[in-house]
Scaffold this motif. Structure first.
Motif, PDB file in Angstrom:
ATOM      1  N   ARG A 286      -0.045   1.303  -6.188  1.00 50.42           N
ATOM      2  CA  ARG A 286       0.896   0.204  -6.367  1.00 50.42           C
ATOM      3  C   ARG A 286       1.436   0.246  -7.589  1.00 50.42           C
ATOM      4  O   ARG A 286       0.805   0.376  -8.721  1.00 50.42           O
ATOM      5  CB  ARG A 286       0.638  -1.013  -5.645  1.00 50.42           C
ATOM      6  CG  ARG A 286       0.128  -0.862  -4.322  1.00 50.42           C
ATOM      7  CD  ARG A 286      -0.457  -2.366  -3.783  1.00 50.42           C
ATOM      8  NE  ARG A 286      -1.124  -2.062  -2.392  1.00 50.42           N
ATOM      9  CZ  ARG A 286      -1.907  -3.051  -1.807  1.00 50.42           C
ATOM     10  NH1 ARG A 286      -2.126  -4.132  -2.609  1.00 50.42           N
ATOM     11  NH2 ARG A 286      -2.312  -2.998  -0.560  1.00 50.42           N
ATOM     12  N   SER A 287       2.726   0.125  -7.650  1.00 47.51           N
ATOM     13  CA  SER A 287       3.498  -0.044  -9.216  1.00 47.51           C
ATOM     14  C   SER A 287       3.533  -1.784  -9.189  1.00 47.51           C
ATOM     15  O   SER A 287       2.756  -2.330  -8.628  1.00 47.51           O
ATOM     16  CB  SER A 287       4.966   0.276  -8.876  1.00 47.51           C
ATOM     17  OG  SER A 287       5.586  -0.610  -7.925  1.00 47.51           O
ATOM     18  N   GLY A 288       3.959  -1.727 -10.519  1.00 45.12           N
ATOM     19  CA  GLY A 288       4.061  -3.388 -10.991  1.00 45.12           C
ATOM     20  C   GLY A 288       4.885  -3.957 -10.334  1.00 45.12           C
ATOM     21  O   GLY A 288       5.005  -5.457 -10.560  1.00 45.12           O
ATOM     22  N   GLY A 289       5.717  -3.730  -9.441  1.00 52.32           N
ATOM     23  CA  GLY A 289       6.786  -4.292  -8.909  1.00 52.32           C
ATOM     24  C   GLY A 289       6.273  -5.066  -7.478  1.00 52.32           C
ATOM     25  O   GLY A 289       5.082  -5.078  -7.300  1.00 52.32           O
ATOM     26  N   GLY A 290       7.151  -5.791  -6.837  1.00 57.20           N
ATOM     27  CA  GLY A 290       6.544  -6.438  -5.542  1.00 57.20           C
ATOM     28  C   GLY A 290       6.308  -5.610  -4.413  1.00 57.20           C
ATOM     29  O   GLY A 290       6.410  -4.225  -4.653  1.00 57.20           O
ATOM     30  N   PRO A 291       6.108  -6.145  -3.263  1.00 63.01           N
ATOM     31  CA  PRO A 291       5.692  -5.415  -2.155  1.00 63.01           C
ATOM     32  C   PRO A 291       6.982  -4.329  -1.327  1.00 63.01           C
ATOM     33  O   PRO A 291       6.531  -3.420  -0.955  1.00 63.01           O
ATOM     34  CB  PRO A 291       5.613  -6.417  -0.974  1.00 63.01           C
ATOM     35  CG  PRO A 291       6.170  -7.681  -1.492  1.00 63.01           C
ATOM     36  CD  PRO A 291       6.365  -7.733  -2.969  1.00 63.01           C
ATOM     37  N   THR A 292       8.188  -4.692  -1.838  1.00 54.79           N
ATOM     38  CA  THR A 292       9.363  -3.859  -1.704  1.00 54.79           C
ATOM     39  C   THR A 292       9.523  -2.690  -2.568  1.00 54.79           C
ATOM     40  O   THR A 292      10.135  -1.611  -2.237  1.00 54.79           O
ATOM     41  CB  THR A 292      10.610  -4.682  -1.202  1.00 54.79           C
ATOM     42  OG1 THR A 292      11.036  -5.158  -2.766  1.00 54.79           O
ATOM     43  CG2 THR A 292      10.244  -5.685  -0.463  1.00 54.79           C
ATOM     44  N   ALA A 293       8.859  -2.738  -3.513  1.00 53.63           N
ATOM     45  CA  ALA A 293       8.877  -1.651  -4.782  1.00 53.63           C
ATOM     46  C   ALA A 293       8.217  -0.379  -4.258  1.00 53.63           C
ATOM     47  O   ALA A 293       7.255  -0.611  -3.740  1.00 53.63           O
ATOM     48  CB  ALA A 293       8.826  -2.150  -6.077  1.00 53.63           C
ATOM     49  N   TYR A 294       8.633   0.825  -4.692  1.00 55.35           N
ATOM     50  CA  TYR A 294       7.956   2.003  -4.554  1.00 55.35           C
ATOM     51  C   TYR A 294       6.964   2.245  -5.399  1.00 55.35           C
ATOM     52  O   TYR A 294       6.870   1.492  -6.587  1.00 55.35           O
ATOM     53  CB  TYR A 294       9.099   3.292  -4.640  1.00 55.35           C
ATOM     54  CG  TYR A 294      10.024   3.218  -3.490  1.00 55.35           C
ATOM     55  CD1 TYR A 294       9.695   2.818  -2.313  1.00 55.35           C
ATOM     56  CD2 TYR A 294      11.232   3.930  -3.938  1.00 55.35           C
ATOM     57  CE1 TYR A 294      11.052   2.840  -1.495  1.00 55.35           C
ATOM     58  CE2 TYR A 294      12.250   4.158  -3.102  1.00 55.35           C
ATOM     59  CZ  TYR A 294      12.202   3.495  -1.765  1.00 55.35           C
ATOM     60  OH  TYR A 294      13.126   3.478  -0.639  1.00 55.35           O
ATOM     61  N   GLY A 295       5.504   2.724  -5.151  1.00 53.80           N
ATOM     62  CA  GLY A 295       4.512   2.776  -5.723  1.00 53.80           C
ATOM     63  C   GLY A 295       4.390   4.487  -6.076  1.00 53.80           C
ATOM     64  O   GLY A 295       5.416   5.216  -5.879  1.00 53.80           O
ATOM     65  N   ALA A 296       3.336   4.883  -6.263  1.00 55.76           N
ATOM     66  CA  ALA A 296       3.061   6.343  -6.491  1.00 55.76           C
ATOM     67  C   ALA A 296       2.687   7.211  -5.463  1.00 55.76           C
ATOM     68  O   ALA A 296       1.637   7.535  -5.213  1.00 55.76           O
ATOM     69  CB  ALA A 296       1.882   6.409  -7.667  1.00 55.76           C
ATOM     70  N   PHE A 297       3.699   7.137  -4.545  1.00 54.91           N
ATOM     71  CA  PHE A 297       3.777   7.767  -3.157  1.00 54.91           C
ATOM     72  C   PHE A 297       3.412   9.473  -3.240  1.00 54.91           C
ATOM     73  O   PHE A 297       2.481   9.770  -2.506  1.00 54.91           O
ATOM     74  CB  PHE A 297       4.953   7.736  -2.785  1.00 54.91           C
ATOM     75  CG  PHE A 297       6.404   7.926  -3.166  1.00 54.91           C
ATOM     76  CD1 PHE A 297       6.678   9.377  -3.215  1.00 54.91           C
ATOM     77  CD2 PHE A 297       6.988   7.213  -3.746  1.00 54.91           C
ATOM     78  CE1 PHE A 297       7.631  10.018  -3.819  1.00 54.91           C
ATOM     79  CE2 PHE A 297       8.272   7.813  -4.696  1.00 54.91           C
ATOM     80  CZ  PHE A 297       8.556   9.022  -4.394  1.00 54.91           C
ATOM     81  N   ALA A 298       3.720   9.884  -4.428  1.00 56.03           N
ATOM     82  CA  ALA A 298       3.410  11.447  -4.531  1.00 56.03           C
ATOM     83  C   ALA A 298       1.868  11.739  -4.595  1.00 56.03           C
ATOM     84  O   ALA A 298       1.486  12.679  -4.041  1.00 56.03           O
ATOM     85  CB  ALA A 298       4.246  12.000  -5.870  1.00 56.03           C
ATOM     86  N   ALA A 299       1.319  10.705  -5.200  1.00 52.85           N
ATOM     87  CA  ALA A 299      -0.232  10.922  -5.269  1.00 52.85           C
ATOM     88  C   ALA A 299      -0.796  10.975  -3.998  1.00 52.85           C
ATOM     89  O   ALA A 299      -1.639  11.635  -3.637  1.00 52.85           O
ATOM     90  CB  ALA A 299      -0.831  10.063  -6.148  1.00 52.85           C
ATOM     91  N   GLU A 300      -0.139  10.189  -2.934  1.00 54.38           N
ATOM     92  CA  GLU A 300      -0.749   9.999  -1.909  1.00 54.38           C
ATOM     93  C   GLU A 300      -0.647  11.394  -0.868  1.00 54.38           C
ATOM     94  O   GLU A 300      -1.535  11.775  -0.477  1.00 54.38           O
ATOM     95  CB  GLU A 300      -0.275   8.829  -0.934  1.00 54.38           C
ATOM     96  CG  GLU A 300      -0.850   8.616   0.619  1.00 54.38           C
ATOM     97  CD  GLU A 300      -0.494   7.396   1.129  1.00 54.38           C
ATOM     98  OE1 GLU A 300      -1.330   6.797   1.743  1.00 54.38           O
ATOM     99  OE2 GLU A 300       0.693   7.167   0.984  1.00 54.38           O
ATOM    100  N   TYR A 301       0.567  11.898  -0.958  1.00 51.85           N
ATOM    101  CA  TYR A 301       1.065  13.174  -0.358  1.00 51.85           C
ATOM    102  C   TYR A 301       0.181  13.999  -0.858  1.00 51.85           C
ATOM    103  O   TYR A 301      -0.430  14.973  -0.041  1.00 51.85           O
ATOM    104  CB  TYR A 301       2.691  13.211  -0.500  1.00 51.85           C
ATOM    105  CG  TYR A 301       3.523  12.679   0.324  1.00 51.85           C
ATOM    106  CD1 TYR A 301       3.537  12.478   1.489  1.00 51.85           C
ATOM    107  CD2 TYR A 301       4.419  11.575  -0.371  1.00 51.85           C
ATOM    108  CE1 TYR A 301       4.455  11.920   2.487  1.00 51.85           C
ATOM    109  CE2 TYR A 301       5.202  10.720   0.147  1.00 51.85           C
ATOM    110  CZ  TYR A 301       5.323  11.004   1.640  1.00 51.85           C
ATOM    111  OH  TYR A 301       6.150   9.983   2.245  1.00 51.85           O
ATOM    112  N   GLU A 302       0.043  14.305  -2.175  1.00 48.59           N
ATOM    113  CA  GLU A 302      -0.732  15.430  -2.652  1.00 48.59           C
ATOM    114  C   GLU A 302      -2.038  15.314  -2.163  1.00 48.59           C
ATOM    115  O   GLU A 302      -2.643  16.581  -1.896  1.00 48.59           O
ATOM    116  CB  GLU A 302      -0.848  15.054  -4.463  1.00 48.59           C
ATOM    117  CG  GLU A 302      -1.541  16.326  -4.929  1.00 48.59           C
ATOM    118  CD  GLU A 302      -1.602  16.274  -6.629  1.00 48.59           C
ATOM    119  OE1 GLU A 302      -2.044  17.250  -7.046  1.00 48.59           O
ATOM    120  OE2 GLU A 302      -0.924  15.131  -7.059  1.00 48.59           O
ATOM    121  N   ALA A 303      -2.755  14.268  -2.106  1.00 50.05           N
ATOM    122  CA  ALA A 303      -4.245  14.328  -1.519  1.00 50.05           C
ATOM    123  C   ALA A 303      -4.211  14.726  -0.104  1.00 50.05           C
ATOM    124  O   ALA A 303      -5.059  15.571   0.227  1.00 50.05           O
ATOM    125  CB  ALA A 303      -4.727  12.696  -1.535  1.00 50.05           C
TER     126      ALA A 303
END
Length: 331
Positions: A286-303
């Protein structure tokens, strides 16, 4: 070895379209999903009172359309038991297609996707026929195949109401050139119910057994269970936690053996559902934003790509596309 980037083997399945950017199951959402890099339009199918197949998340349509605000339909509110769960609301099976066409789609998750909610009322509810026509048009426009990936939603419930989903689905796909080993555009057929997939076998199209994370699904994830699935399906669509679980510390864990076991059984693996907002990501991504902000999604896909999956169900096709490009470039 570099993979063929023209037709990457990892498929991007636009889950209800680009549902992270537009209200789900609308032609606008499906179009964006394809233009953002999706390979398939994923569709949840339910039936109207007069037997037409339409795209909605569930038979209950009160949370995905404006029906609850329409006084002319107030008397349609009721209660149904669907797969053992009592549900109160408005049900597609109580409306004719003509009545459904007067409704407009609304965002199902407005607190997480307020930008989508700004489009409430903009789009009608599409039929399966309209979605097939759109897939063919997008295939011509984009110069690459855009397939359809229909799910029979609660097929046992529909059958009990005399509205079996399989006969109209079979008929519609045949009428539009989407049956047999060489359909006009690619097709996968999906369901949580094995019996529904078996009924669709005559179409000679790839079938996908969806597998939830609950304990009742565990028998399907063993090597013996997967061999049994391979008797009537070509792929599994597991909850993504069955492929790469999240640890108690909110980190992505090591891959399970499910992908390798499924491949050994001759099955493809298309896990669900990837979403880019912090609200849905493991805590560590998760990023420093709120629940609607995007996080580090690329890392999840890569895994998951590294775990060997053959496709992903995603609400954010563009993000999946970019992550796939990076993965293929580095592979």
């Amino acid at each position: 070895m570099r993979r063929n980037k023209q037709l990457p083997h990892i498929k991007i399945i636009s889950h209800r379209g680009a549902s992270g950017h537009r209200p789900e199951h609308t032609l606008s959402s499906y179009t964006l999903g394809a233009r953002y890099g999706g390979d398939f339009i994923e569709v949840d199918l339910v039936s109207t009172k007069d037997g037409h197949l339409i795209a909605r998340h569930e038979p209950e349509i009160g949370h995905t359309t404006d029906v609850a605000s329409r006084p002319e339909f107030a008397d349609r509110r009721g209660t149904r038991t669907i797969d053992g769960v009592e549900v109160t609301g408005f049900f597609a099976e109580d409306f004719t297609l003509e009545e459904i066409r007067t409704l407009r789609a609304v965002e199902r998750l407005p607190s997480v996707r307020p930008d989508n909610a700004a489009h409430d009322g903009d789009y009608p509810v599409p039929t399966l026929v309209e979605i097939i026509e759109l897939a063919k048009a997008l295939t011509r426009e984009l110069g690459r195949p855009i397939g359809v990936y229909p799910e029979t939603k609660h097929p046992a419930h529909h059958a009990s109401a005399g509205l079996g989903l399989e006969p109209p689905l079979i008929r519609t796909l045949r009428e539009h050139g989407l049956a047999g080993p060489e359909p006009e555009v690619p097709v996968f057929l999906q369901s949580f119910e094995p019996e529904s997939l078996k009924k669709l076998g005559e179409l000679r199209l790839p079938r996908v057994l969806l597998i939830g994370a609950e304990e009742r699904w565990a028998p399907f994830t063993t090597r013996e269970g997967l061999a049994g699935v391979a008797a009537f399906a070509d792929a599994i669509g597991p909850d993504k936690s069955l492929v790469v679980a999240v640890t108690e510390d909110g980190e992505l864990g090591e891959p399970t053996s499910l992908v390798a076991d499924a491949h050994d059984a001759g099955l493809l693996v298309h896990p669900y559902t990837f979403r880019s907002e912090n609200h849905f990501l493991p805590e560590s991504l998760r990023s420093g934003g709120g629940p609607t902000a995007y996080g580090a999604f690329a890392a999840e896909y890569e895994a998951f790509f590294a775990a060997g999956v053959d496709g992903v169900f995603t609400d954010h096709s563009r993000h999946a596309f970019l992550a796939r490009e990076i993965f293929l470039d580095e592979g």
